[in-house]
Design a protein around this motif. Structure first.
Motif, PDB file in Angstrom:
ATOM      1  N   ILE A  76       0.825  -1.211   0.000  1.00 17.72           N
ATOM      2  CA  ILE A  76       0.000   0.000   0.000  1.00 17.72           C
ATOM      3  C   ILE A  76       0.861   1.263   0.000  1.00 17.72           C
ATOM      4  O   ILE A  76       0.349   2.372   0.115  1.00 17.72           O
ATOM      5  CB  ILE A  76      -1.004   0.016   1.171  1.00 17.72           C
ATOM      6  N   GLY A  77       2.159   1.111  -0.144  1.00 19.31           N
ATOM      7  CA  GLY A  77       3.045   2.257  -0.286  1.00 19.31           C
ATOM      8  C   GLY A  77       3.240   3.041   0.992  1.00 19.31           C
ATOM      9  O   GLY A  77       3.025   2.569   2.083  1.00 19.31           O
ATOM     10  N   GLY A  78       3.640   4.279   0.811  1.00 20.89           N
ATOM     11  CA  GLY A  78       3.909   5.162   1.945  1.00 20.89           C
ATOM     12  C   GLY A  78       2.872   6.261   2.010  1.00 20.89           C
ATOM     13  O   GLY A  78       1.684   6.025   1.848  1.00 20.89           O
ATOM     14  N   GLY A  79       3.343   7.466   2.228  1.00 21.84           N
ATOM     15  CA  GLY A  79       2.443   8.603   2.237  1.00 21.84           C
ATOM     16  C   GLY A  79       1.871   8.973   3.580  1.00 21.84           C
ATOM     17  O   GLY A  79       1.075   9.897   3.680  1.00 21.84           O
ATOM     18  N   LEU A  80       2.259   8.278   4.626  1.00 22.12           N
ATOM     19  CA  LEU A  80       1.778   8.634   5.959  1.00 22.12           C
ATOM     20  C   LEU A  80       2.685   9.732   6.500  1.00 22.12           C
ATOM     21  O   LEU A  80       3.858   9.516   6.755  1.00 22.12           O
ATOM     22  CB  LEU A  80       1.810   7.413   6.877  1.00 22.12           C
ATOM     23  N   VAL A  81       2.139  10.941   6.604  1.00 23.52           N
ATOM     24  CA  VAL A  81       2.927  12.100   7.006  1.00 23.52           C
ATOM     25  C   VAL A  81       2.785  12.323   8.507  1.00 23.52           C
ATOM     26  O   VAL A  81       1.727  12.725   8.979  1.00 23.52           O
ATOM     27  CB  VAL A  81       2.463  13.361   6.245  1.00 23.52           C
ATOM     28  N   PRO A  82       3.828  12.038   9.262  1.00 21.77           N
ATOM     29  CA  PRO A  82       3.742  12.236  10.713  1.00 21.77           C
ATOM     30  C   PRO A  82       3.769  13.719  11.059  1.00 21.77           C
ATOM     31  O   PRO A  82       4.484  14.496  10.440  1.00 21.77           O
ATOM     32  CB  PRO A  82       4.988  11.532  11.236  1.00 21.77           C
ATOM     33  N   GLN A  83       2.982  14.097  12.033  1.00 18.03           N
ATOM     34  CA  GLN A  83       2.954  15.465  12.524  1.00 18.03           C
ATOM     35  C   GLN A  83       3.649  15.501  13.886  1.00 18.03           C
ATOM     36  O   GLN A  83       3.626  14.517  14.619  1.00 18.03           O
ATOM     37  CB  GLN A  83       1.514  15.970  12.635  1.00 18.03           C
ATOM     38  N   PRO A  84       4.254  16.640  14.238  1.00 17.12           N
ATOM     39  CA  PRO A  84       5.015  16.700  15.497  1.00 17.12           C
ATOM     40  C   PRO A  84       4.222  16.298  16.741  1.00 17.12           C
ATOM     41  O   PRO A  84       4.772  15.706  17.659  1.00 17.12           O
ATOM     42  CB  PRO A  84       5.433  18.172  15.583  1.00 17.12           C
ATOM     43  N   GLU A  85       2.933  16.584  16.774  1.00 17.50           N
ATOM     44  CA  GLU A  85       2.148  16.311  17.976  1.00 17.50           C
ATOM     45  C   GLU A  85       1.642  14.865  18.050  1.00 17.50           C
ATOM     46  O   GLU A  85       1.112  14.444  19.069  1.00 17.50           O
ATOM     47  CB  GLU A  85       0.965  17.289  18.073  1.00 17.50           C
ATOM     48  N   GLU A  86       1.802  14.097  16.990  1.00 22.32           N
ATOM     49  CA  GLU A  86       1.289  12.730  16.963  1.00 22.32           C
ATOM     50  C   GLU A  86       2.255  11.746  17.610  1.00 22.32           C
ATOM     51  O   GLU A  86       3.466  11.907  17.529  1.00 22.32           O
ATOM     52  CB  GLU A  86       1.042  12.277  15.524  1.00 22.32           C
ATOM     53  N   THR A  87       1.686  10.713  18.195  1.00 26.42           N
ATOM     54  CA  THR A  87       2.494   9.603  18.688  1.00 26.42           C
ATOM     55  C   THR A  87       2.348   8.462  17.677  1.00 26.42           C
ATOM     56  O   THR A  87       1.360   8.407  16.940  1.00 26.42           O
ATOM     57  CB  THR A  87       1.997   9.116  20.069  1.00 26.42           C
ATOM     58  N   PRO A  88       3.310   7.540  17.629  1.00 22.66           N
ATOM     59  CA  PRO A  88       3.175   6.420  16.690  1.00 22.66           C
ATOM     60  C   PRO A  88       1.888   5.616  16.911  1.00 22.66           C
ATOM     61  O   PRO A  88       1.266   5.162  15.966  1.00 22.66           O
ATOM     62  CB  PRO A  88       4.412   5.564  16.975  1.00 22.66           C
ATOM     63  N   GLU A  89       1.478   5.492  18.177  1.00 19.19           N
ATOM     64  CA  GLU A  89       0.272   4.713  18.470  1.00 19.19           C
ATOM     65  C   GLU A  89      -0.957   5.330  17.816  1.00 19.19           C
ATOM     66  O   GLU A  89      -1.752   4.637  17.185  1.00 19.19           O
ATOM     67  CB  GLU A  89       0.051   4.599  19.982  1.00 19.19           C
ATOM     68  N   THR A  90      -1.119   6.650  17.961  1.00 16.90           N
ATOM     69  CA  THR A  90      -2.306   7.283  17.366  1.00 16.90           C
ATOM     70  C   THR A  90      -2.190   7.335  15.854  1.00 16.90           C
ATOM     71  O   THR A  90      -3.159   7.076  15.154  1.00 16.90           O
ATOM     72  CB  THR A  90      -2.525   8.711  17.917  1.00 16.90           C
ATOM     73  N   MET A  91      -1.010   7.641  15.340  1.00 22.20           N
ATOM     74  CA  MET A  91      -0.830   7.768  13.900  1.00 22.20           C
ATOM     75  C   MET A  91      -1.143   6.452  13.176  1.00 22.20           C
ATOM     76  O   MET A  91      -1.948   6.417  12.260  1.00 22.20           O
ATOM     77  CB  MET A  91       0.600   8.208  13.616  1.00 22.20           C
ATOM     78  N   PHE A  92      -0.520   5.368  13.598  1.00 20.97           N
ATOM     79  CA  PHE A  92      -0.723   4.086  12.929  1.00 20.97           C
ATOM     80  C   PHE A  92      -2.098   3.508  13.245  1.00 20.97           C
ATOM     81  O   PHE A  92      -2.723   2.882  12.394  1.00 20.97           O
ATOM     82  CB  PHE A  92       0.386   3.100  13.293  1.00 20.97           C
ATOM     83  N   GLY A  93      -2.576   3.717  14.469  1.00 20.10           N
ATOM     84  CA  GLY A  93      -3.906   3.230  14.839  1.00 20.10           C
ATOM     85  C   GLY A  93      -4.998   3.911  14.032  1.00 20.10           C
ATOM     86  O   GLY A  93      -5.912   3.252  13.522  1.00 20.10           O
ATOM     87  N   ASP A  94      -4.908   5.242  13.882  1.00 14.98           N
ATOM     88  CA  ASP A  94      -5.894   5.986  13.088  1.00 14.98           C
ATOM     89  C   ASP A  94      -5.847   5.551  11.627  1.00 14.98           C
ATOM     90  O   ASP A  94      -6.871   5.413  10.971  1.00 14.98           O
ATOM     91  CB  ASP A  94      -5.649   7.498  13.181  1.00 14.98           C
ATOM     92  N   TYR A  95      -4.640   5.319  11.116  1.00 16.03           N
ATOM     93  CA  TYR A  95      -4.487   4.895   9.722  1.00 16.03           C
ATOM     94  C   TYR A  95      -5.117   3.511   9.510  1.00 16.03           C
ATOM     95  O   TYR A  95      -5.859   3.298   8.556  1.00 16.03           O
ATOM     96  CB  TYR A  95      -3.006   4.872   9.342  1.00 16.03           C
ATOM     97  N   ALA A  96      -4.830   2.585  10.412  1.00 13.59           N
ATOM     98  CA  ALA A  96      -5.390   1.233  10.289  1.00 13.59           C
ATOM     99  C   ALA A  96      -6.913   1.259  10.389  1.00 13.59           C
ATOM    100  O   ALA A  96      -7.608   0.561   9.636  1.00 13.59           O
ATOM    101  CB  ALA A  96      -4.800   0.319  11.362  1.00 13.59           C
ATOM    102  N   THR A  97      -7.448   2.071  11.285  1.00 11.13           N
ATOM    103  CA  THR A  97      -8.906   2.191  11.429  1.00 11.13           C
ATOM    104  C   THR A  97      -9.525   2.719  10.146  1.00 11.13           C
ATOM    105  O   THR A  97     -10.532   2.182   9.644  1.00 11.13           O
ATOM    106  CB  THR A  97      -9.258   3.112  12.615  1.00 11.13           C
TER     107      THR A  97
END
Length: 163
Positions: free
Chosen positions: A11-32
């Motif tokens: 599914i490639g990349g394109g997930l742009v992390p923001q300074p205020e995000e934690t890996p748990e919320t970033m990847f969890g929100d993406y998977a949801t």
């Protein structure tokens, strides 16, 4: 007839992390979101392997970049600012932070200022509005524009907190 099942989906990349995000919320929100948009992708018993290319998202907060303020240009009065704009020239810019310089609204970073000896600036220090330029010296070589930092002089340190 021979039929071949799809067993890997990249599914490639394109997930742009923001300074205020934690890996748990970033990847969890993406998977949801992915599960809501394509529910069969994670279907139980599907035996599909999902491959990603989220390298930047994984290493985003793995280190710091530090540069001295090489030059501090004279401040400029700006009609839309209530105080002067200071231009700092550092050793990092578009050659180190290409995405942050060219797409600052998408790829964000946070900066902190320190004294020459590496000690923290006094939390009561006067703040200055800055644009932080790099050593390539062209219009696109600005890591941040209009950022508030504790007052800096030449030789003080600027730190990118989320490399």
């Amino acid at each position: 007839t021979n039929s071949q099942r799809i067993t890997y989906i990249d599914i490639g990349g394109g997930l742009v992390p923001q300074p205020e995000e934690t890996p748990e919320t970033m990847f969890g929100d993406y998977a949801t979101a992915l599960n809501q948009l394509v529910p069969k992708i994670f279907a139980e018993g599907s035996n599909r392997k999902i491959l990603t290319e989220f390298g930047r998202a994984f290493v985003r907060k793995a280190g710091y970049a530090v540069s001295p303020v090489e030059y501090l240009l004279p401040p400029v009065e700006m009609a839309d600012l209530d105080k002067p704009l200071h231009t700092l020239i550092t050793h990092f810019g578009a050659h180190c932070f290409l995405r942050e310089c060219y797409l600052p609204n998408v790829f964000k970073c946070t900066l902190t200022s320190f004294n020459k000896d590496g000690s923290a600036k006094d939390d009561k220090a006067e703040m200055m509005t800055c644009q932080v330029g790099g050593s390539l010296c062209f219009a696109g070589d600005f890591l941040k524009k209009r950022v508030e930092l504790a007052s800096l002089v030449e030789g003080d340190l600027v730190v990118v907190n989320d490399c």
